[in-house]
Scaffold this active site. Structure first.
Site, short mmCIF file in Angstrom:
data_model
loop_
_atom_site.label_atom_id
_atom_site.label_comp_id
_atom_site.label_asym_id
_atom_site.label_seq_id
_atom_site.Cartn_x
_atom_site.Cartn_y
_atom_site.Cartn_z
N LYS A 45 -2.75 -17.26 20.38
CA LYS A 45 -2.64 -17.31 21.74
C LYS A 45 -3.56 -18.10 22.49
O LYS A 45 -3.00 -19.06 23.26
CB LYS A 45 -2.79 -15.90 22.22
N ASN A 46 -4.61 -18.14 22.24
CA ASN A 46 -5.75 -19.06 22.98
C ASN A 46 -5.83 -20.36 22.75
O ASN A 46 -6.50 -21.23 23.35
CB ASN A 46 -7.03 -18.42 22.93
N ARG A 71 -4.24 -15.24 33.61
CA ARG A 71 -5.43 -15.94 34.39
C ARG A 71 -5.35 -17.36 33.61
O ARG A 71 -5.68 -18.39 34.41
CB ARG A 71 -6.82 -15.39 33.73
N CYS A 108 -10.15 -9.42 36.77
CA CYS A 108 -9.43 -8.31 35.89
C CYS A 108 -10.43 -7.13 35.24
O CYS A 108 -11.39 -7.11 35.60
CB CYS A 108 -8.81 -9.06 34.74
N ARG A 125 -14.16 -12.96 36.55
CA ARG A 125 -13.35 -14.19 36.42
C ARG A 125 -13.33 -15.47 37.27
O ARG A 125 -12.40 -15.89 37.80
CB ARG A 125 -12.08 -13.88 35.57
N VAL A 154 -14.97 -21.82 28.21
CA VAL A 154 -13.66 -22.42 27.27
C VAL A 154 -12.60 -22.90 28.29
O VAL A 154 -12.13 -23.93 28.16
CB VAL A 154 -13.09 -21.02 26.74
N ASP A 202 -14.20 -11.39 22.24
CA ASP A 202 -13.06 -10.72 21.86
C ASP A 202 -12.65 -9.84 20.99
O ASP A 202 -11.72 -9.30 20.81
CB ASP A 202 -11.84 -11.94 21.76
N ILE A 243 -21.11 -11.89 27.43
CA ILE A 243 -20.18 -12.86 27.96
C ILE A 243 -19.58 -12.58 29.19
O ILE A 243 -19.61 -13.08 30.28
CB ILE A 243 -19.11 -13.48 27.05
N ARG A 278 0.40 -8.55 25.14
CA ARG A 278 0.11 -9.81 25.79
C ARG A 278 -0.47 -10.66 24.49
O ARG A 278 -0.42 -12.10 25.00
CB ARG A 278 -1.04 -9.62 26.75
C1 EPZ Z 1 -11.35 -17.77 27.23
O1 EPZ Z 1 -11.40 -17.29 28.78
C2 EPZ Z 1 -10.41 -16.72 26.42
N1 EPZ Z 1 -9.12 -16.80 27.11
C3 EPZ Z 1 -10.85 -15.38 26.70
O2 EPZ Z 1 -9.99 -14.57 25.87
C4 EPZ Z 1 -12.32 -15.15 25.96
O3 EPZ Z 1 -12.66 -13.93 26.14
C5 EPZ Z 1 -13.23 -16.28 26.61
O4 EPZ Z 1 -12.48 -17.39 26.90
C6 EPZ Z 1 -14.62 -16.18 26.17
O5 EPZ Z 1 -14.47 -16.55 24.94
C7 EPZ Z 1 -8.14 -17.83 26.60
O6 EPZ Z 1 -8.56 -18.76 26.20
C8 EPZ Z 1 -6.80 -17.71 27.35
P1 EPZ Z 1 -14.64 -18.56 30.08
P2 EPZ Z 1 -11.84 -17.80 29.87
O7 EPZ Z 1 -14.29 -19.67 31.10
O8 EPZ Z 1 -11.70 -19.48 29.45
C9 EPZ Z 1 -17.85 -17.22 33.23
C10 EPZ Z 1 -8.45 -12.67 25.32
O9 EPZ Z 1 -8.77 -11.78 25.12
N2 EPZ Z 1 -17.10 -18.37 34.03
O10 EPZ Z 1 -15.27 -19.20 28.67
O11 EPZ Z 1 -11.65 -17.31 31.16
C11 EPZ Z 1 -16.78 -16.12 33.09
O12 EPZ Z 1 -17.09 -15.26 34.33
C12 EPZ Z 1 -9.10 -13.51 26.44
O13 EPZ Z 1 -7.81 -13.46 24.56
C13 EPZ Z 1 -17.66 -18.61 35.40
O14 EPZ Z 1 -18.78 -18.19 35.77
O15 EPZ Z 1 -13.29 -17.46 29.67
C14 EPZ Z 1 -17.53 -15.74 31.99
O16 EPZ Z 1 -18.57 -14.78 32.16
C15 EPZ Z 1 -9.82 -12.51 27.36
N3 EPZ Z 1 -17.10 -19.64 36.26
C16 EPZ Z 1 -18.01 -16.78 31.06
O17 EPZ Z 1 -18.19 -17.66 31.94
C17 EPZ Z 1 -16.02 -20.14 35.65
O18 EPZ Z 1 -15.36 -21.11 36.50
C18 EPZ Z 1 -17.19 -17.24 29.89
O19 EPZ Z 1 -15.67 -17.44 30.44
C19 EPZ Z 1 -15.24 -19.88 34.44
C20 EPZ Z 1 -16.01 -19.15 33.67
#
Ligand code: EPZ
Length: 422
Positions: A22-23, A93, A117, A122, A165, A309, A331, A401
């Site tokens: 998915k990701n 998202r 969420c 987020r 990510v 995850d 995280i 999802r």
């Molecule tokens: C991706 O989300 C994944 N989703 C998430 O999987 C996964 O948990 C996450 O990466 C961490 O590995 C997809 O790939 C679609 P991040 P993402 O930006 O990109 C903070 C699932 O279950 N942050 O790496 O949204 C954020 O709050 C989902 O499949 C900021 O502060 O995660 C978090 O604490 C859930 N500012 C940390 O960084 C930003 O602009 C990591 O978030 C962006 C993020």
């Protein structure tokens, strides 16, 4: 609303084919906006998040020329409007991942801000900051981000203050059509980002260093078409691996790759009760080889660390293991919504700030449960499979999802699990 009914207490024995990731599929689907040539994607999982992304792409004039099972053929034409509406973005998202492609290709995008969420606020500041450094300007009004670029995005050096990510993915996609070179420092290294880069290279992007913390992208005038197979889902594989820890037995996971095998072997190494064995480049077995005591201290980290995850699924799998085990969620700030549901089954879990402490109990008992988010729902499934008696899990739309036919895959391995249409 469907519910999942489970009669627990049986070990898992059998073979499961892992679906496409998915990701990885979500950012790759978003990146079809970068080209007007024909793109054929295979191993796309059948999940509600994927359908939401495809609905969003269709609203942006991306046509599905062909669809057969997990194979889709897309062609992206100039969108009539460059808007990602609230009703689509609030569901998922990852819709925010169209921002980089639209700004880079068309110089404008109006994308609804993704709300928070169940697992956290987020924010999207890292996404906006890096695109601003490439020349985009943003206005936030009525819950929407209005992004625009005077002419073309310009390549530059970006050093992320923290790994993200999604922000890494948005930036990579934007940089493929920008003028000049973009160098990303402190890039996220998840395999799904690597997969996105391999797809973009396939359609003509110039990218180096993907999979490391420093990624270099040389902008090109236009991208072409091509065919690409999405990587397998490492979180789905990890979820089934952890279900063996909780339920005992032995599973053979197929449709995976060596990188996923090595990653899971590495993160599960401290769990001495499990044994992973490679069968070939696309499959491995996972078996609970002994009972016994564990005293783990596991912290969730960015890749290649223990994935956030899989945190909820590990929590469930440890509930009946003798000993005191601690998981530290570093995280997301609120990824423990499943704990109160597990306590209702007789689990002994103490929450202390970003940590949970699990004391193994002899038995947990089936109950009526409420899923709160995607990975929490798979954690409740594992708990139901381990519990004595009947468990009913409500709000399984969370599960749909990110897990394709999970109840069918588990039933084929001896689990007493059914989806009841309500
Ligand atoms: C991706 O989300 C994944 N989703 C998430 O999987 C996964 O948990 C996450 O990466 C961490 O590995 C997809 O790939 C679609 P991040 P993402 O930006 O990109 C903070 C699932 O279950 N942050 O790496 O949204 C954020 O709050 C989902 O499949 C900021 O502060 O995660 C978090 O604490 C859930 N500012 C940390 O960084 C930003 O602009 C990591 O978030 C962006 C993020």
């Amino acid at each position: 609303m469907d519910v999942i009914e489970i009669f627990g207490g049986k070990p898992l024995k059998g073979k499961i084919r892992i679906s496409g990731s998915k990701n990885s599929a979500l950012p790759i689907l978003a990146s079809t906006l970068l080209t007007n040539s024909i793109v054929r994607l295979t191993n796309i999982p059948s999940l509600s998040d994927i359908f939401s992304m495809i609905d969003l792409l269709k609203s942006l004039n991306v046509k599905i020329l062909k669809k057969k099972n997990s194979c889709y053929t897309f062609k992206s034409n100039k969108p009539k409007s460059l808007i990602a509406p609230y009703e689509l973005v609030r569901k998922m998202r990852a819709s925010f991942l169209i921002l980089g492609p639209l700004l880079s290709r068309y110089g404008y995008a109006k994308v609804s801000l993704p709300g928070g969420c169940a697992i956290g606020t987020r924010p999207v500041d890292l996404h906006l900051d890096c695109l601003k450094k490439m020349g985009a300007s943003f206005k936030i009004k009525n819950g929407y981000v209005h992004g625009s670029v005077k002419s073309k995005l310009k390549g530059t050096s970006i050093n992320f203050k923290k790994k993200s990510v999604g922000a890494t993915e948005n930036l990579i996609m934007a940089a493929t059509l920008a003028e000049g070179q973009t160098i990303i420092y402190n890039a996220a290294q998840e395999p799904e980002i690597n997969d996105l880069c391999n797809f973009l290279i396939k359609i003509g992007a110039k990218i180096k260093g993907h999979g490391t913390e420093v990624i270099t992208i040389d902008g090109v005038k236009k991208l072409n078409g091509g065919e690409f197979e999405v990587m397998p889902d490492r979180i789905e594989a990890g979820t089934f691996a952890l279900s063996v820890l909780g339920c005992s037995g032995k599973l053979i996971l197929s449709g995976v790759n060596t990188e996923i095998y090595k990653h899971l072997k590495n993160i599960l190494r401290p769990i001495s009760l499990l044994k992973l064995k490679k069968i070939d480049n696309k499959s491995f077995s996972i078996e609970k080889v002994k009972n016994g005591c564990l005293n783990l201290k596991i912290t969730t980290k960015e890749y290649p660390g223990f994935p956030t995850d899989l945190q909820a699924q590990l929590t469930s799998a440890l509930l009946k293991i003798k000993g005191l085990n601690e998981i530290n969620e570093k995280i997301f700030e609120n990824r423990f919504m499943h704990v109160s549901e597990l306590r209702r089954m007789g689990a002994k879990i103490k929450k202390k700030g970003s940590k949970v402490e699990i004391s193994g109990v002899k038995e947990i008992y089936g109950a009526q449960l409420m899923a709160t988010d995607l990975r929490a729902s798979s954690c409740l499934i594992i708990a139901g499979l381990m519990a004595k008696g009947k468990t009913i899990i409500n709000r399984v739309y969370h599960l749909d999802r990110g897990y394709e036919n999970i109840e069918k895959k588990l039933k084929a391995c001896g689990a007493k699990i059914n989806r009841i249409k309500k």
